[in-house]
Scaffold this motif. Structure first.
Motif, mmCIF file in Angstrom:
data_model
loop_
_atom_site.group_PDB
_atom_site.id
_atom_site.type_symbol
_atom_site.label_atom_id
_atom_site.label_comp_id
_atom_site.label_asym_id
_atom_site.label_seq_id
_atom_site.Cartn_x
_atom_site.Cartn_y
_atom_site.Cartn_z
ATOM 1 N N ARG A 114 16.592 27.312 66.108
ATOM 2 C CA ARG A 114 16.597 27.928 64.781
ATOM 3 C C ARG A 114 17.125 26.984 63.706
ATOM 4 N NH1 ARG A 114 13.142 30.528 66.504
ATOM 5 N NH2 ARG A 114 13.370 32.590 67.377
ATOM 6 N N ASN A 115 17.697 25.870 64.101
ATOM 7 C CA ASN A 115 18.288 24.943 63.142
ATOM 8 C C ASN A 115 17.296 23.820 62.860
ATOM 9 O OD1 ASN A 115 20.834 26.338 63.132
ATOM 10 N ND2 ASN A 115 21.076 25.565 65.200
ATOM 11 N N ARG A 116 16.467 24.014 61.845
ATOM 12 C CA ARG A 116 15.425 23.058 61.493
ATOM 13 C C ARG A 116 15.717 22.544 60.087
ATOM 14 N NH1 ARG A 116 11.005 23.731 64.722
ATOM 15 N NH2 ARG A 116 9.639 22.872 63.119
ATOM 16 N N MET A 117 15.866 21.224 59.967
ATOM 17 C CA MET A 117 16.208 20.633 58.674
ATOM 18 C C MET A 117 15.191 19.550 58.319
ATOM 19 S SD MET A 117 20.258 20.531 59.398
ATOM 20 C CE MET A 117 20.069 20.537 61.161
ATOM 21 N N SER A 118 14.398 19.819 57.285
ATOM 22 C CA SER A 118 13.416 18.844 56.818
ATOM 23 C C SER A 118 14.110 17.756 56.036
ATOM 24 C CB SER A 118 12.379 19.512 55.913
ATOM 25 O OG SER A 118 11.646 20.452 56.640
ATOM 26 N N GLY A 119 13.645 16.536 56.213
ATOM 27 C CA GLY A 119 14.242 15.425 55.492
ATOM 28 C C GLY A 119 13.364 14.194 55.545
ATOM 29 N N ILE A 120 13.918 13.103 55.097
ATOM 30 C CA ILE A 120 13.206 11.836 55.054
ATOM 31 C C ILE A 120 13.840 10.879 56.058
ATOM 32 C CG2 ILE A 120 14.620 10.950 53.149
ATOM 33 C CD1 ILE A 120 12.038 9.569 52.132
ATOM 34 N N VAL A 121 12.995 10.161 56.784
ATOM 35 C CA VAL A 121 13.494 9.178 57.735
ATOM 36 C C VAL A 121 14.089 8.018 56.951
ATOM 37 C CG1 VAL A 121 12.888 7.598 59.599
ATOM 38 C CG2 VAL A 121 11.806 9.855 59.492
ATOM 39 N N THR A 122 15.365 7.719 57.200
ATOM 40 C CA THR A 122 16.045 6.648 56.463
ATOM 41 C C THR A 122 16.277 5.411 57.303
ATOM 42 O OG1 THR A 122 18.182 7.632 56.998
ATOM 43 C CG2 THR A 122 17.192 8.238 54.866
ATOM 44 N N ALA A 123 16.184 5.529 58.626
ATOM 45 C CA ALA A 123 16.365 4.359 59.489
ATOM 46 C C ALA A 123 15.737 4.615 60.845
ATOM 47 C CB ALA A 123 17.846 4.033 59.660
ATOM 48 N N GLU B 107 17.373 8.094 62.037
ATOM 49 C CA GLU B 107 18.236 8.801 61.097
ATOM 50 C C GLU B 107 17.370 9.515 60.070
ATOM 51 O OE1 GLU B 107 21.394 6.489 59.401
ATOM 52 O OE2 GLU B 107 21.673 5.379 61.266
ATOM 53 N N ILE B 108 17.734 10.760 59.773
ATOM 54 C CA ILE B 108 17.044 11.574 58.767
ATOM 55 C C ILE B 108 18.082 12.037 57.767
ATOM 56 C CG2 ILE B 108 15.772 13.723 58.340
ATOM 57 C CD1 ILE B 108 14.732 13.547 61.215
ATOM 58 N N GLN B 109 17.767 11.957 56.485
ATOM 59 C CA GLN B 109 18.615 12.531 55.443
ATOM 60 C C GLN B 109 17.958 13.843 55.028
ATOM 61 O OE1 GLN B 109 21.525 10.977 54.582
ATOM 62 N NE2 GLN B 109 22.058 12.836 53.484
ATOM 63 N N ALA B 110 18.619 14.947 55.327
ATOM 64 C CA ALA B 110 18.108 16.287 55.020
ATOM 65 C C ALA B 110 19.053 16.896 53.995
ATOM 66 C CB ALA B 110 18.036 17.136 56.281
ATOM 67 N N VAL C 182 9.560 7.501 69.960
ATOM 68 C CA VAL C 182 9.482 7.041 68.565
ATOM 69 C C VAL C 182 8.134 6.370 68.306
ATOM 70 C CG1 VAL C 182 10.465 5.441 66.878
ATOM 71 C CG2 VAL C 182 11.962 6.865 68.272
ATOM 72 N N ASP C 183 7.683 5.558 69.269
ATOM 73 C CA ASP C 183 6.383 4.897 69.114
ATOM 74 C C ASP C 183 5.246 5.921 69.087
ATOM 75 O OD1 ASP C 183 7.675 2.458 69.062
ATOM 76 O OD2 ASP C 183 7.222 1.967 71.160
ATOM 77 N N ASP C 184 5.310 6.929 69.971
ATOM 78 C CA ASP C 184 4.272 7.970 69.995
ATOM 79 C C ASP C 184 4.218 8.741 68.678
ATOM 80 O OD1 ASP C 184 3.561 7.271 72.571
ATOM 81 O OD2 ASP C 184 4.547 9.011 73.522
ATOM 82 N N LEU C 185 5.397 9.001 68.092
ATOM 83 C CA LEU C 185 5.450 9.704 66.805
ATOM 84 C C LEU C 185 5.132 8.774 65.636
ATOM 85 C CD1 LEU C 185 8.663 11.850 67.371
ATOM 86 C CD2 LEU C 185 6.304 12.689 67.220
ATOM 87 N N ASP C 186 5.115 7.471 65.894
ATOM 88 C CA ASP C 186 4.859 6.453 64.869
ATOM 89 C C ASP C 186 5.811 6.642 63.685
ATOM 90 O OD1 ASP C 186 3.589 4.216 63.785
ATOM 91 O OD2 ASP C 186 2.109 5.430 62.724
ATOM 92 N N LEU C 187 7.086 6.862 63.991
ATOM 93 C CA LEU C 187 8.084 7.104 62.941
ATOM 94 C C LEU C 187 8.398 5.835 62.176
ATOM 95 C CD1 LEU C 187 10.626 9.481 64.689
ATOM 96 C CD2 LEU C 187 9.077 10.026 62.821
ATOM 97 N N LYS C 188 8.403 5.968 60.849
ATOM 98 C CA LYS C 188 8.724 4.858 59.959
ATOM 99 C C LYS C 188 9.664 5.350 58.862
ATOM 100 C CE LYS C 188 4.175 2.699 60.444
ATOM 101 N NZ LYS C 188 3.614 3.714 61.305
ATOM 102 N N VAL C 189 10.466 4.430 58.325
ATOM 103 C CA VAL C 189 11.324 4.754 57.185
ATOM 104 C C VAL C 189 10.431 5.283 56.063
ATOM 105 C CG1 VAL C 189 12.831 3.791 55.414
ATOM 106 C CG2 VAL C 189 13.116 3.108 57.800
ATOM 107 N N GLY C 190 10.854 6.397 55.467
ATOM 108 C CA GLY C 190 10.102 7.025 54.390
ATOM 109 C C GLY C 190 9.254 8.201 54.834
#
Length: 134
Positions: free
Chosen positions: A70-79, A90-93, A107-115
């Motif tokens: 139930r604890n879902r926090m949308s944010g931007i990937v910062t690192a 790291e996410i800043q929410a 992380v590679d499968d999600l293709d996570l990038k800063v921003g």
């Protein structure tokens, strides 16, 4: 017996992480109930504010999928830091910094990038609650 907490507009705004003007608009639109104190300032009953805050955080929406968390926090990937096997994201929410340790493969499968926009989902068996009261 402790009295029910009452919050002023500015305090409610700080708790909900919105501007005081947003709180006033919600009160004027009838979305949030407020009274006037002896000085004419708007006040919000703590229980009413809690119920309203809960209504704002509904996590069961089609775009977020279904989850028992139930604890879902949308944010931007910062690192994003990767090594051979593990990664740290790291996410800043809003005012909250969320750090997740996961496999590098994830992380590679999600293709996570800063921003990137991301949602931090927290499911824990231990949650510590603090207050300013003794």
């Amino acid at each position: 017996m402790r009295a029910m907490p009452i919050y002023r507009i500015g305090e409610a705004a700080e708790l909900l992480r919105v501007s005081p003007d947003t709180i006033r608009r919600w009160v004027d639109a009838g979305r949030l109930t407020a009274d006037r104190d002896a000085h004419g300032h708007r006040t919000i009953d703590g229980a009413a504010l809690a119920a309203f805050a809960r209504s704002l955080s509904s996590s069961e929406t089609p775009e977020s999928g279904w989850s028992s968390a139930r604890n879902r926090m949308s944010g931007i990937v910062t690192a994003v830091a990767r090594d051979g096997v593990m990664a740290q994201v790291e996410i800043q929410a809003g005012p909250f910094r969320i750090v997740s340790l996961m496999s590098r493969e994830a992380v590679d499968d999600l293709d996570l990038k800063v921003g990137d926009l991301a949602v931090g989902v927290v499911k824990s068996t231990n949650v510590i609650i603090e207050t300013d009261r003794p």
